[in-house]
Design a protein around this motif. Structure first.
Motif, PDB file in Angstrom:
ATOM      1  N   ILE A  34       0.784  -1.339  -0.102  1.00 23.09           N
ATOM      2  CA  ILE A  34      -0.070  -0.048   0.008  1.00 23.09           C
ATOM      3  C   ILE A  34       1.001   1.318   0.031  1.00 23.09           C
ATOM      4  O   ILE A  34       0.287   2.424  -0.372  1.00 23.09           O
ATOM      5  CB  ILE A  34      -0.949  -0.033   1.257  1.00 23.09           C
ATOM      6  CG1 ILE A  34      -2.294   0.568   0.876  1.00 23.09           C
ATOM      7  CG2 ILE A  34      -0.225   0.543   2.656  1.00 23.09           C
ATOM      8  CD1 ILE A  34      -3.338   0.414   1.767  1.00 23.09           C
ATOM      9  N   HIS A  35       2.203   1.029   0.539  1.00 23.13           N
ATOM     10  CA  HIS A  35       3.098   2.392   0.739  1.00 23.13           C
ATOM     11  C   HIS A  35       3.948   2.782  -0.510  1.00 23.13           C
ATOM     12  O   HIS A  35       4.071   2.095  -1.345  1.00 23.13           O
ATOM     13  CB  HIS A  35       3.764   1.995   1.889  1.00 23.13           C
ATOM     14  CG  HIS A  35       3.206   2.089   3.125  1.00 23.13           C
ATOM     15  ND1 HIS A  35       2.519   3.038   3.866  1.00 23.13           N
ATOM     16  CD2 HIS A  35       2.973   0.567   3.826  1.00 23.13           C
ATOM     17  CE1 HIS A  35       1.812   2.254   4.958  1.00 23.13           C
ATOM     18  NE2 HIS A  35       2.045   1.021   4.916  1.00 23.13           N
ATOM     19  N   GLN A  73      -6.335  -2.774   0.623  1.00 16.34           N
ATOM     20  CA  GLN A  73      -6.087  -3.671   1.521  1.00 16.34           C
ATOM     21  C   GLN A  73      -6.776  -4.909   1.550  1.00 16.34           C
ATOM     22  O   GLN A  73      -6.492  -6.128   1.230  1.00 16.34           O
ATOM     23  CB  GLN A  73      -5.315  -3.424   2.823  1.00 16.34           C
ATOM     24  CG  GLN A  73      -4.966  -4.629   3.623  1.00 16.34           C
ATOM     25  CD  GLN A  73      -3.960  -4.259   4.727  1.00 16.34           C
ATOM     26  OE1 GLN A  73      -3.075  -3.692   4.317  1.00 16.34           O
ATOM     27  NE2 GLN A  73      -4.159  -4.595   5.770  1.00 16.34           N
ATOM     28  N   ASN A  91      -1.011  -5.217   7.084  1.00 11.96           N
ATOM     29  CA  ASN A  91      -1.123  -4.631   8.514  1.00 11.96           C
ATOM     30  C   ASN A  91      -2.179  -6.043   9.118  1.00 11.96           C
ATOM     31  O   ASN A  91      -2.988  -6.320   8.277  1.00 11.96           O
ATOM     32  CB  ASN A  91      -1.712  -3.287   8.633  1.00 11.96           C
ATOM     33  CG  ASN A  91      -2.182  -2.835  10.137  1.00 11.96           C
ATOM     34  OD1 ASN A  91      -2.709  -3.433  10.738  1.00 11.96           O
ATOM     35  ND2 ASN A  91      -0.920  -2.061  10.524  1.00 11.96           N
ATOM     36  N   ARG A 149       0.529   3.510  17.135  1.00 13.17           N
ATOM     37  CA  ARG A 149      -0.553   4.257  16.345  1.00 13.17           C
ATOM     38  C   ARG A 149      -1.171   5.264  17.294  1.00 13.17           C
ATOM     39  O   ARG A 149      -1.360   4.908  18.451  1.00 13.17           O
ATOM     40  CB  ARG A 149      -1.686   3.289  15.976  1.00 13.17           C
ATOM     41  CG  ARG A 149      -1.265   2.434  14.751  1.00 13.17           C
ATOM     42  CD  ARG A 149      -2.295   1.491  14.224  1.00 13.17           C
ATOM     43  NE  ARG A 149      -3.181   2.260  13.307  1.00 13.17           N
ATOM     44  CZ  ARG A 149      -3.163   2.008  12.001  1.00 13.17           C
ATOM     45  NH1 ARG A 149      -2.258   1.394  11.372  1.00 13.17           N
ATOM     46  NH2 ARG A 149      -4.134   2.601  11.169  1.00 13.17           N
ATOM     47  N   ARG A 169     -11.935   7.944  11.535  1.00 13.94           N
ATOM     48  CA  ARG A 169     -11.756   6.559  10.707  1.00 13.94           C
ATOM     49  C   ARG A 169     -10.788   5.457  11.269  1.00 13.94           C
ATOM     50  O   ARG A 169      -9.926   5.637  12.115  1.00 13.94           O
ATOM     51  CB  ARG A 169     -10.726   7.063   9.360  1.00 13.94           C
ATOM     52  CG  ARG A 169     -10.425   5.916   8.484  1.00 13.94           C
ATOM     53  CD  ARG A 169      -9.034   5.338   8.747  1.00 13.94           C
ATOM     54  NE  ARG A 169      -9.114   4.147   7.666  1.00 13.94           N
ATOM     55  CZ  ARG A 169      -7.785   3.665   7.860  1.00 13.94           C
ATOM     56  NH1 ARG A 169      -6.825   3.997   8.462  1.00 13.94           N
ATOM     57  NH2 ARG A 169      -7.730   2.394   6.849  1.00 13.94           N
ATOM     58  N   GLN A 171      -9.378   0.956  10.606  1.00  5.14           N
ATOM     59  CA  GLN A 171      -9.261  -0.159   9.434  1.00  5.14           C
ATOM     60  C   GLN A 171     -10.811  -1.008   9.607  1.00  5.14           C
ATOM     61  O   GLN A 171     -11.381  -0.956  10.582  1.00  5.14           O
ATOM     62  CB  GLN A 171      -7.886  -0.630   9.675  1.00  5.14           C
ATOM     63  CG  GLN A 171      -6.845   0.051   9.878  1.00  5.14           C
ATOM     64  CD  GLN A 171      -5.839  -0.651  10.024  1.00  5.14           C
ATOM     65  OE1 GLN A 171      -5.047  -1.133   9.009  1.00  5.14           O
ATOM     66  NE2 GLN A 171      -5.060  -0.624  11.119  1.00  5.14           N
ATOM     67  N   PHE A 192      -7.844   2.930   3.458  1.00  4.00           N
ATOM     68  CA  PHE A 192      -6.699   3.986   3.765  1.00  4.00           C
ATOM     69  C   PHE A 192      -6.597   5.255   2.644  1.00  4.00           C
ATOM     70  O   PHE A 192      -6.332   6.256   3.170  1.00  4.00           O
ATOM     71  CB  PHE A 192      -5.340   3.145   3.604  1.00  4.00           C
ATOM     72  CG  PHE A 192      -3.928   3.847   4.154  1.00  4.00           C
ATOM     73  CD1 PHE A 192      -4.100   4.489   5.379  1.00  4.00           C
ATOM     74  CD2 PHE A 192      -2.961   3.711   3.496  1.00  4.00           C
ATOM     75  CE1 PHE A 192      -2.872   4.971   5.897  1.00  4.00           C
ATOM     76  CE2 PHE A 192      -1.773   4.070   3.930  1.00  4.00           C
ATOM     77  CZ  PHE A 192      -1.578   4.851   5.288  1.00  4.00           C
ATOM     78  N   ASN A 209      -2.836   6.718  13.256  1.00  6.05           N
ATOM     79  CA  ASN A 209      -1.777   5.999  12.682  1.00  6.05           C
ATOM     80  C   ASN A 209      -0.481   6.392  13.215  1.00  6.05           C
ATOM     81  O   ASN A 209      -0.625   6.907  14.101  1.00  6.05           O
ATOM     82  CB  ASN A 209      -1.997   6.222  11.167  1.00  6.05           C
ATOM     83  CG  ASN A 209      -1.690   5.216  10.327  1.00  6.05           C
ATOM     84  OD1 ASN A 209      -0.570   4.329  10.416  1.00  6.05           O
ATOM     85  ND2 ASN A 209      -2.493   4.830   9.480  1.00  6.05           N
ATOM     86  N   ASN A 210       0.671   5.535  12.549  1.00  6.80           N
ATOM     87  CA  ASN A 210       1.813   6.169  13.118  1.00  6.80           C
ATOM     88  C   ASN A 210       2.501   7.125  12.644  1.00  6.80           C
ATOM     89  O   ASN A 210       1.861   7.541  11.520  1.00  6.80           O
ATOM     90  CB  ASN A 210       2.740   4.550  13.008  1.00  6.80           C
ATOM     91  CG  ASN A 210       2.573   4.303  11.504  1.00  6.80           C
ATOM     92  OD1 ASN A 210       2.670   4.961  10.607  1.00  6.80           O
ATOM     93  ND2 ASN A 210       2.407   2.928  11.054  1.00  6.80           N
ATOM     94  N   SER A 213       3.041   6.953   8.619  1.00  6.57           N
ATOM     95  CA  SER A 213       1.926   6.877   7.732  1.00  6.57           C
ATOM     96  C   SER A 213       1.326   8.239   7.664  1.00  6.57           C
ATOM     97  O   SER A 213       0.622   8.935   6.559  1.00  6.57           O
ATOM     98  CB  SER A 213       0.792   5.979   7.998  1.00  6.57           C
ATOM     99  OG  SER A 213       1.303   4.542   7.588  1.00  6.57           O
ATOM    100  N   GLU A 236       2.871  -5.774  11.270  1.00 10.37           N
ATOM    101  CA  GLU A 236       2.711  -6.279   9.937  1.00 10.37           C
ATOM    102  C   GLU A 236       3.165  -7.332   9.549  1.00 10.37           C
ATOM    103  O   GLU A 236       4.281  -7.771  10.302  1.00 10.37           O
ATOM    104  CB  GLU A 236       3.081  -4.998   9.092  1.00 10.37           C
ATOM    105  CG  GLU A 236       2.324  -3.704   9.540  1.00 10.37           C
ATOM    106  CD  GLU A 236       2.036  -2.432   8.505  1.00 10.37           C
ATOM    107  OE1 GLU A 236       2.850  -2.553   7.565  1.00 10.37           O
ATOM    108  OE2 GLU A 236       1.412  -1.748   8.858  1.00 10.37           O
TER     109      GLU A 236
HETATM  110  C1  GTR Z   1      -0.677   1.745   7.975  1.00 11.59           C
HETATM  111  C2  GTR Z   1      -0.356   0.320   7.643  1.00 11.59           C
HETATM  112  C3  GTR Z   1      -0.986  -0.057   6.477  1.00 11.59           C
HETATM  113  C4  GTR Z   1      -2.686   0.168   6.525  1.00 11.59           C
HETATM  114  C5  GTR Z   1      -2.898   1.445   7.118  1.00 11.59           C
HETATM  115  C6  GTR Z   1      -4.415   1.827   7.418  1.00 11.59           C
HETATM  116  O1  GTR Z   1       0.035   2.174   8.955  1.00 11.59           O
HETATM  117  O2  GTR Z   1       1.198   0.218   7.285  1.00 11.59           O
HETATM  118  O3  GTR Z   1      -0.892  -1.235   5.886  1.00 11.59           O
HETATM  119  O4  GTR Z   1      -3.091  -0.833   7.444  1.00 11.59           O
HETATM  120  O5  GTR Z   1      -1.835   2.100   8.278  1.00 11.59           O
HETATM  121  O6  GTR Z   1      -4.526   2.691   8.448  1.00 11.59           O
HETATM  122  O7  GTR Z   1      -5.210   1.582   6.656  1.00 11.59           O
END
Ligand code: GTR
Length: 326
Positions: A34-35, A73, A91, A149, A169, A171, A192, A209-210, A213, A236
């Motif tokens: 995804i990144h 995803q 993830n 996160r 939001r 996941q 995402f 999130n972290n 991201s 992950e």
């Molecule tokens: C990120 C993660 C992704 C996805 C994303 C999310 O940190 O690396 O795989 O899960 O968050 O929040 O959708």
């Protein structure tokens, strides 16, 4: 070089190539990610691909498609189970509904620090969860870092009560929905890739999130209040489809596993560096950071989540094993 020499060199290269791999043997595998290409996960996957190509003499060629070129995803998980995606970096949260034991690693405020997490995923608990995922068609080769996160919002949040009624939001995972409800927020599952515009238009009040991201998606431009709640350390996995895996001989399985683990060591180093870089970048970009020094009031609100997801005997045992891991 003369023309003749060039022709000879090309012919020699072709012979060497054909010795190491004949077209019928060569396999090209499609990998989902995804990144963007400069993200630690992507660089880890590229390293994995390089190692596998080298060590298999190009028999197994892994081609990671970064930046969600192969979809979001949830679709990718389905495609992997059907065998149209061969490997991926996922993830764990979107896998929660596929293998219940994965929920344990998503649970809030569970890990003491990153060393604790590594010991758990690289040990028996990680193996047990991986065995469940394998039954669901996803073979885990190695665990990648995804840091802690935290919450970020369009209005400041400094204490849990500030989240009341905010559309946050999450996941696509039931546990995340319940976690956000326990905090009094209004959870909104979204892919995402749709979060930026939803924050921008005000459909969402926030997300979580972290640091990497938050930075790579540029969410800091549209939700600038970041509170370091560090509420989950969900990791992950670098994984291969069970369809592909079953067709490999033992030597190739080992080759892939070793390469994946080496790539994870590399990804974890890059991750630690990138967390700091991303934090600096978002602060320079205007993010307002609230340091949450006392997480106890946040953790106390998680009781309903533990009651629901960690009370059956197997889950309770996994949680205990995790807490006892030193
Ligand atoms: C990120 C993660 C992704 C996805 C994303 C999310 O940190 O690396 O795989 O899960 O968050 O929040 O959708």
């Amino acid at each position: 070089m003369t023309r003749r020499l060039i022709t000879l060199a090309v012919a020699a290269a072709a012979i060497v190539f054909s010795w190491s791999v004949t077209p019928s043997q060569a396999q090209e595998w499609r990998g989902w990610n995804i990144h963007p290409p400069d993200y630690p996960v992507s660089q880890g996957m590229d390293r994995f691909a390089e190692l596998v190509a080298q060590r298999s003499n190009n028999r197994i060629r892994l081609r990671p498609y970064h930046s969600a070129q192969l979809g979001q995803q949830d679709e990718a998980i389905q495609q992997m189970r059907l065998g149209s995606i061969d490997f991926a970096e996922f993830n764990l949260s979107p896998l929660n509904n596929l293998a219940a034991s994965t929920q344990v690693l998503t649970l809030p405020f569970l890990f003491r620090d990153v060393d604790h997490l590594h010991k758990v995923v690289d040990g028996p608990v990680g193996d047990e969860i991986a065995a469940d995922l394998e039954k669901a068609g996803i073979v885990v080769l190695a665990w990648y870092d995804a840091g802690a996160r935290s919450m970020y919002t369009r209005r400041p949040v400094t204490k849990p009560e500030d989240l009341k009624g905010m559309k946050i939001r999450v996941q696509t995972s039931d546990l995340w929905i319940d976690l956000m409800r326990a905090l009094g927020a209004n959870p909104t599952p979204l892919p995402f890739g749709e979060v930026y515009t939803s924050l921008q238009s005000g459909v969402l009040d926030g997300a979580e999130n972290n640091w990497p991201s938050y930075e790579s998606t540029r969410h800091f431009e549209v939700a600038k209040y970041f509170a370091t709640t560090e509420h989950s350390n969900v990791p992950e996995v670098l994984a291969v489809s069970a369809t592909r895996w079953r067709r490999l001989n033992d030597a190739d399985k080992k080759l892939l596993k070793d390469a994946a683990r080496e790539s994870a060591t590399y990804q974890r180093q890059l991750w630690a560096e990138r967390e700091k870089i991303s934090r600096d970048r978002v602060v320079k970009g205007g993010a307002q950071v609230t340091e949450i020094t006392d997480r106890a009031p946040w953790a106390a609100m998680m009781k309903p989540v533990y009651d629901k997801y960690a009370s059956d005997p197997r889950m309770a045992k996994l949680v205990e094993q995790i807490r006892e891991t030193r």
